[in-house]
Design a protein around this motif. Structure first.
Motif, PDB file in Angstrom:
ATOM      1  N   MET B 234       0.842  -1.184   0.000  1.00 35.67           N
ATOM      2  CA  MET B 234       0.000   0.000   0.000  1.00 35.67           C
ATOM      3  C   MET B 234       0.882   1.241   0.000  1.00 35.67           C
ATOM      4  O   MET B 234       2.074   1.168   0.322  1.00 35.67           O
ATOM      5  CB  MET B 234      -0.950   0.026   1.195  1.00 35.67           C
ATOM      6  N   LEU B 235       0.264   2.334  -0.391  1.00 32.04           N
ATOM      7  CA  LEU B 235       0.992   3.601  -0.484  1.00 32.04           C
ATOM      8  C   LEU B 235       0.250   4.611   0.392  1.00 32.04           C
ATOM      9  O   LEU B 235      -0.976   4.668   0.356  1.00 32.04           O
ATOM     10  CB  LEU B 235       0.977   4.015  -1.958  1.00 32.04           C
ATOM     11  N   ALA B 236       0.987   5.361   1.163  1.00 35.23           N
ATOM     12  CA  ALA B 236       0.366   6.388   2.002  1.00 35.23           C
ATOM     13  C   ALA B 236       1.173   7.669   1.863  1.00 35.23           C
ATOM     14  O   ALA B 236       2.401   7.647   2.012  1.00 35.23           O
ATOM     15  CB  ALA B 236       0.329   5.942   3.461  1.00 35.23           C
ATOM     16  N   ALA B 237       0.493   8.765   1.557  1.00 36.56           N
ATOM     17  CA  ALA B 237       1.182  10.037   1.343  1.00 36.56           C
ATOM     18  C   ALA B 237       0.779  11.025   2.426  1.00 36.56           C
ATOM     19  O   ALA B 237      -0.387  11.086   2.817  1.00 36.56           O
ATOM     20  CB  ALA B 237       0.833  10.583  -0.034  1.00 36.56           C
ATOM     21  N   PHE B 238       1.760  11.807   2.901  1.00 38.89           N
ATOM     22  CA  PHE B 238       1.519  12.685   4.053  1.00 38.89           C
ATOM     23  C   PHE B 238       1.961  14.117   3.764  1.00 38.89           C
ATOM     24  O   PHE B 238       2.691  14.390   2.817  1.00 38.89           O
ATOM     25  CB  PHE B 238       2.253  12.133   5.275  1.00 38.89           C
ATOM     26  N   ARG B 239       1.533  15.019   4.690  1.00 41.10           N
ATOM     27  CA  ARG B 239       1.757  16.447   4.483  1.00 41.10           C
ATOM     28  C   ARG B 239       3.134  16.917   4.948  1.00 41.10           C
ATOM     29  O   ARG B 239       3.534  18.033   4.656  1.00 41.10           O
ATOM     30  CB  ARG B 239       0.695  17.262   5.231  1.00 41.10           C
ATOM     31  N   SER B 240       3.836  16.106   5.723  1.00 37.51           N
ATOM     32  CA  SER B 240       5.176  16.514   6.146  1.00 37.51           C
ATOM     33  C   SER B 240       5.999  15.277   6.514  1.00 37.51           C
ATOM     34  O   SER B 240       5.439  14.207   6.776  1.00 37.51           O
ATOM     35  CB  SER B 240       5.101  17.458   7.363  1.00 37.51           C
ATOM     36  N   ASN B 241       7.294  15.473   6.537  1.00 39.99           N
ATOM     37  CA  ASN B 241       8.169  14.379   6.959  1.00 39.99           C
ATOM     38  C   ASN B 241       7.885  13.975   8.393  1.00 39.99           C
ATOM     39  O   ASN B 241       7.954  12.794   8.758  1.00 39.99           O
ATOM     40  CB  ASN B 241       9.641  14.806   6.835  1.00 39.99           C
ATOM     41  N   GLU B 242       7.579  14.996   9.232  1.00 39.35           N
ATOM     42  CA  GLU B 242       7.291  14.716  10.646  1.00 39.35           C
ATOM     43  C   GLU B 242       6.098  13.778  10.785  1.00 39.35           C
ATOM     44  O   GLU B 242       6.135  12.812  11.537  1.00 39.35           O
ATOM     45  CB  GLU B 242       6.984  16.021  11.410  1.00 39.35           C
ATOM     46  N   ILE B 243       5.023  14.117  10.033  1.00 36.39           N
ATOM     47  CA  ILE B 243       3.807  13.313  10.150  1.00 36.39           C
ATOM     48  C   ILE B 243       4.063  11.888   9.644  1.00 36.39           C
ATOM     49  O   ILE B 243       3.646  10.910  10.262  1.00 36.39           O
ATOM     50  CB  ILE B 243       2.649  13.983   9.366  1.00 36.39           C
ATOM     51  N   ALA B 244       4.777  11.785   8.531  1.00 38.10           N
ATOM     52  CA  ALA B 244       5.077  10.439   8.013  1.00 38.10           C
ATOM     53  C   ALA B 244       5.915   9.661   9.023  1.00 38.10           C
ATOM     54  O   ALA B 244       5.704   8.457   9.220  1.00 38.10           O
ATOM     55  CB  ALA B 244       5.818  10.546   6.683  1.00 38.10           C
ATOM     56  N   GLY B 245       6.844  10.368   9.693  1.00 36.86           N
ATOM     57  CA  GLY B 245       7.662   9.712  10.726  1.00 36.86           C
ATOM     58  C   GLY B 245       6.814   9.219  11.878  1.00 36.86           C
ATOM     59  O   GLY B 245       7.031   8.120  12.405  1.00 36.86           O
ATOM     60  N   GLN B 246       5.811  10.022  12.240  1.00 43.76           N
ATOM     61  CA  GLN B 246       4.910   9.586  13.324  1.00 43.76           C
ATOM     62  C   GLN B 246       4.110   8.349  12.892  1.00 43.76           C
ATOM     63  O   GLN B 246       3.860   7.446  13.692  1.00 43.76           O
ATOM     64  CB  GLN B 246       3.954  10.717  13.701  1.00 43.76           C
ATOM     65  N   ALA B 247       3.726   8.325  11.632  1.00 44.92           N
ATOM     66  CA  ALA B 247       2.982   7.161  11.130  1.00 44.92           C
ATOM     67  C   ALA B 247       3.853   5.911  11.201  1.00 44.92           C
ATOM     68  O   ALA B 247       3.375   4.826  11.574  1.00 44.92           O
ATOM     69  CB  ALA B 247       2.505   7.424   9.704  1.00 44.92           C
ATOM     70  N   VAL B 248       5.125   6.054  10.860  1.00 51.27           N
ATOM     71  CA  VAL B 248       6.045   4.910  10.948  1.00 51.27           C
ATOM     72  C   VAL B 248       6.105   4.409  12.388  1.00 51.27           C
ATOM     73  O   VAL B 248       5.999   3.197  12.651  1.00 51.27           O
ATOM     74  CB  VAL B 248       7.459   5.302  10.452  1.00 51.27           C
ATOM     75  N   ASP B 249       6.246   5.333  13.331  1.00 53.64           N
ATOM     76  CA  ASP B 249       6.275   4.938  14.752  1.00 53.64           C
ATOM     77  C   ASP B 249       5.014   4.182  15.136  1.00 53.64           C
ATOM     78  O   ASP B 249       5.063   3.176  15.839  1.00 53.64           O
ATOM     79  CB  ASP B 249       6.386   6.189  15.637  1.00 53.64           C
ATOM     80  N   ALA B 250       3.871   4.695  14.681  1.00 55.53           N
ATOM     81  CA  ALA B 250       2.605   4.064  15.051  1.00 55.53           C
ATOM     82  C   ALA B 250       2.486   2.665  14.446  1.00 55.53           C
ATOM     83  O   ALA B 250       1.952   1.748  15.074  1.00 55.53           O
ATOM     84  CB  ALA B 250       1.437   4.939  14.592  1.00 55.53           C
ATOM     85  N   ILE B 251       2.995   2.508  13.228  1.00 59.89           N
ATOM     86  CA  ILE B 251       2.934   1.187  12.573  1.00 59.89           C
ATOM     87  C   ILE B 251       3.769   0.183  13.366  1.00 59.89           C
ATOM     88  O   ILE B 251       3.307  -0.902  13.703  1.00 59.89           O
ATOM     89  CB  ILE B 251       3.428   1.285  11.109  1.00 59.89           C
ATOM     90  N   ILE B 252       5.012   0.574  13.669  1.00 62.37           N
ATOM     91  CA  ILE B 252       5.890  -0.339  14.417  1.00 62.37           C
ATOM     92  C   ILE B 252       5.273  -0.616  15.793  1.00 62.37           C
ATOM     93  O   ILE B 252       5.298  -1.752  16.280  1.00 62.37           O
ATOM     94  CB  ILE B 252       7.299   0.273  14.590  1.00 62.37           C
ATOM     95  N   GLY B 253       4.700   0.419  16.400  1.00 69.23           N
ATOM     96  CA  GLY B 253       4.112   0.253  17.724  1.00 69.23           C
ATOM     97  C   GLY B 253       2.864  -0.623  17.729  1.00 69.23           C
ATOM     98  O   GLY B 253       2.450  -1.110  18.774  1.00 69.23           O
TER      99      GLY B 253
END
Lengths: 397, 485
Positions: B234-253
């Motif tokens: 899947m592909l997910a696009a975000f409004r900032s690097n920060e937000i995408a980084g938070q999404a990565v954290d949430a996925i791993i978590g």
């Protein structure tokens, strides 16, 4: 070896370094240990003094989202496991709790488990302890601190001294801090138990499971079943650890292919602990215990040879490739283990034995001559005075 | 520019004699010494550096490798091992007085054993060649570096290569069982075997990633794995690097371990989209490609959970592949990333640091500032699950000033990686490229210990010298080395 050694147990890394530096200056060998739970493993160390890491404890870094945990080497393993469990994570290699096997009530330390590279059933699918050591701090034989690796998951910078020290049994450096990769613990677990007519048929079942697309995370073979778990005869065990929906589906598919019965979570958890801890080996108190590692299809051959030689009690893990054997602590039995491992082009470890046997025999396979020479030069580079656990792995090293 | 050691005049002076001796060891066409035919060997994937070697030898057997090394050792000749020459760090860059030992003719798959889930292959078999050989039976070899079509397993072992899927399957070191090695003295022996965790010191772990410093690998026993039932992205696009980084954290978590979790920043998205027309969202600042494995129902469940997580971070767009073909389309741009950047810039340096994943937003911000400061564009591709960052620095190799700036920019990025708790290289190796930065990551003591381990294998420093370790204090750099014979 006895507990009567004069033991120093500093609570700082600088303290560790000072003790090693003094030992190097005096050319006085040290026995390096954590809680001393595995003193009966490998050769006895000829040292008048011991350096214990048991007071150098504590988790120094845990970033669950970065899958990273660092702790001082003396931290008890249960403390680390509990901290990880609090975030739904676990130690990937599933290091066993060998306190029963070694007859101690003290817990293993992180440093001890890494220094001995001990891994449990999950090793077959997810790698050994050494695969998840991302960084170390250690004290070399001069009493000087060095680091290797770091606190990130992917790192190929320079020679990998983490790998060299993991499993070096304290002979190349005193591990002081260790950084591990950790992973989310799958929420559910289940097991398929397949009765088999003999060990060869059992390994065939394990190979079929490990060669399936279902992500088997444990593959063991109990030659005499496990009465406590209602399992009799030779029985092959395949474990799935996943989200609960996946566990049910995958066990169903495996059962359609291989037969057997599905064991639920309540049975599976203690059952796999008993596999990893070698409780199911049922070694007698006076028995020696060996671990033989061979290619999985050779496991039954090794098992048959050891049964014939000394009526070995047996437990097979890692798809059949890890043969735990218990039997009389005699040079004759040991020679049979060496011969069986060599015949199958594998390796062996004299894992537990009374001191006289451990002192008398090669507890690990010989290395090819050029490699042995390199090994001596590596030892001299890291421990020029030979003060760190001398003789632990090999006589004269 | 990175300095290479002075060639040994006594070796250069005996060039003809040496070539004749190499021909005697390796009859037939296995010795190359004509300047025109040496040309293909003068560089590797770090093509800004070029140096024709003294000669190239292409042995067919381990015995020939041993004979060649024995001769070179006796003569005090430096040896540069080479696989396919795809190293991005200059790991196979020749020296003027060195013999390049190419393993590409040793390309036989010797054995595949499904019951024991292993394959025994020669060093010159390509990475993808192993998977191609076993995939009809549902198996694969897990590490998948971008160069997998060309790169060879011997080189993968030397560099401990990774790939996009190592969050789940690990890197090369985690997928090996045994090696056949030849020492610089021409001794042949095996380490590891066909079994797990060979007793004794972990030589296999030490040799993996040792960049040709310790011994030459001629045969490799790899683990092969049964593939999953299927995989989808899947592909997910975000409004900032920060937000995408938070999404990565949430996925791993969340407890899900995606088999791949790739991050691309805005310049990378634009470069890839222009090249591959993969339908990437051009209004996004950052994009994730997330891949999961399992049965179709399992994929649906995992992708559903991932979609739910990403939705919490105000995504610009979410695209879940419904079929394998749609997954391929999502990956298409990412897989062509290097080519895509090559299209918009005449040249680029592909950097390779690792950072703690939580540092990603701040590191990208700093890289952006440096990009302005140096006046050079950079696109960032990131293995987000494991923190491995690949900034692609665009420059013009015809302009020496541009190249010098690009190199300095790269060094600044790697220094930053170390400063935030990371390392100089996650999967490309030190080679010559990062050699002079080793002091940023290691103390003098730590480098000395690594050098001592190198010396235990190669006391005269003849194997791949001038790589990995800074030249200062490097015995290979001393003008006259004692000869062993």
């Amino acid at each position: 070896m006895s507990a009567a050694l004069d033991t120093e147990a500093p609570d700082t890394e600088a303290g560790v370094a000072a003790i090693v530096a003094a030992a190097a200056a005096a050319r006085e060998p040290l026995s390096i240990e954590g809680n001393g739970t595995k003193r009966a493993l490998l050769r006895p160390v000829q040292a008048a003094r011991a350096l214990s890491l048991r007071n150098l404890t504590g988790i120094t870094l845990h970033r669950p989202q970065e899958l990273i945990l660092s702790a001082w080497a003396g931290t008890p393993l249960p403390e680390i496991e509990a901290a990880l469990a609090g975030h739904g994570q676990h130690l990937i290699a599933e290091p066993p709790d060998l306190s029963a096997l070694f007859g101690t009530d003290r817990p293993a330390t992180l440093g001890g488990v890494v220094a001995t590279n001990l891994s449990g059933p999950r090793r077959i699918a997810w790698g050994a302890m050494r695969d998840h050591v991302m960084g170390i701090r250690a004290v070399d034989g001069r009493g000087e601190v060095f680091r290797s690796g770091g606190r990130v998951l992917k790192n190929v910078t320079g020679l990998d001294l983490c790998k060299l020290l993991t499993g070096s049994h304290g002979t190349l450096g005193v591990l002081t801090e260790i950084t591990l990769k950790v992973l989310p613990a799958p929420p559910a677990v289940g097991t398929l138990a397949v009765p088999v007519r003999d060990l060869a048929a059992g390994v065939a079942v394990l190979s079929a499971g490990l060669g399936s697309p279902y992500g088997v995370s444990g593959a063991a073979l109990l030659p005499a079943g496990a009465a406590d778990f209602g399992l009799s005869g030779p029985v092959a065990l395949l474990r799935i650890e996943e989200f609960s929906e996946f566990v049910a589906y995958r066990l169903r598919r495996l059962r359609e292919e291989l037969g057997g019965t599905v064991l639920d979570e309540a049975t599976s958890r203690p059952l796999w602990r008993a596999v990893g801890d070698a409780g199911l080996l049922r070694a007698a108190a006076a028995d020696a215990v060996w671990r033989v590692s061979v290619q999985p299809t050779a496991g039954p051959t090794v098992a048959a040879a050891l049964r014939q030689a000394f009526g070995a009690r047996l437990l097979l893990d890692w798809g059949g490739g890890l043969v735990w054997a218990a039997g009389p602590a005699t040079p004759k039995a040991h020679a049979a283990v060496m011969a069986a491992a060599a015949a199958s082009r594998g390796g062996f470890t004299l894992f537990r034995a009374p001191e006289p046997l451990r002192a008398a025999v090669a507890v690990l396979p010989e290395e090819p001559a050029p490699l042995a020479a390199i090994g001596r030069r590596v030892k001299a580079a890291l421990d020029p005075q030979g003060v760190l656990n001398p003789g632990r792995m090999r006589a004269g090293l | 520019m990175i300095r290479l050691p002075d060639p040994k005049p006594e070796v250069l002076a005996r060039r003809e004699e040496i070539v004749a001796a190499l021909h005697a060891i390796l009859p037939g066409d296995g010795v190359i010494s004509e300047p025109l035919r040496l040309k293909p060997y003068e560089t590797d994937g770090l093509s800004a550096y070029r140096q024709p070697p003294l000669a190239v030898v292409l042995p067919n057997t381990t015995e020939q490798v041993a004979a060649l090394l024995r001769y070179c050792h006796g003569m005090g000749i430096r040896v540069v091992p080479r696989g396919a020459g795809t190293s991005l760090s200059g790991g196979a860059l020749p020296l003027a007085d060195a013999v390049v030992l190419g393993l590409m003719r040793m390309n036989r798959i010797l054995e595949v054993d499904y019951a024991n889930r292993l394959a025994v292959v020669e060093a010159g078999v390509t990475n993808l060649g192993i998977t191609k050989y076993v995939e009809a039976d549902g198996f694969f070899y897990a590490p998948d570096p971008s160069s997998q079509l060309a790169c060879m397993i011997g080189g993968n072992v030397s560099m401990n290569s990774g790939g996009a899927h190592c969050l789940k399957y690990g890197v090369t070191a985690n997928n090996l069982l045994g090696l056949k090695l030849v020492t610089i003295e021409g001794e042949v022996f095996e380490i590891g075997g066909r079994h797990l965790d060979a007793a004794g010191l972990d030589w296999l772990g030490l040799l993996t990633g040792s960049e040709g410093q310790l011994a030459v690998v001629t045969e490799v026993t790899v683990r092969i794995l049964r593939g999953p039932e299927g995989a989808r992205a899947m592909l997910a696009a975000f409004r900032s690097n920060e937000i995408a980084g938070q999404a990565v954290d949430a996925i791993i978590g969340s407890g899900i371990i995606p088999v791949a979790l790739e991050f691309m920043d805005r310049p990378a998205i634009h470069a890839c989209e222009a090249f591959a027309h993969a339908g990437y969202p051009l209004d996004a600042e950052a994009m994730l490609i997330i891949e999961v494995e399992g049965s179709v129902a399992e994929q649906d469940l995992l992708l559903g959970k991932l979609k739910e997580i990403c939705t919490r971070f105000d995504p610009i767009s979410l695209r879940v592949a419904q079929t394998a073909e749609e997954s391929v389309a999502i990956w298409k741009g990412r897989k062509g990333a290097f080519g895509a950047v090559g299209r918009i810039s005449p040249d680029y340096l592909c950097m390779d640091g690792t950072i703690p994943t939580g540092e990603l937003p701040s590191v990208l911000r700093r890289i952006g500032e440096m990009s302005e400061q140096y006046g050079l564009q950079v696109a960032n591709i990131f293995h987000a699950g494991d923190g491995n960052l690949h900034p692609l620095i665009m420059f013009d190799a015809n302009d020496p000033a541009s190249f010098a700036k690009a190199e300095q920019f790269g060094a600044d990025i790697l220094t930053l990686c170390v400063e935030v708790g990371g390392c100089l290289t996650g999967e490309h190796g030190v080679g010559v490229e990062k050699r002079d930065l080793m002091g940023v990551q290691f103390t003098a003591k730590e480098l000395d210990l690594q050098r001592a381990v190198k010396s235990a294998f190669d006391p005269d420093w003849l194997l791949n010298p001038a790589k990995v370790f800074p030249l200062e204090g490097n015995p290979a750099f001393a003008p006259t080395l004692p000869r062993a014979a």
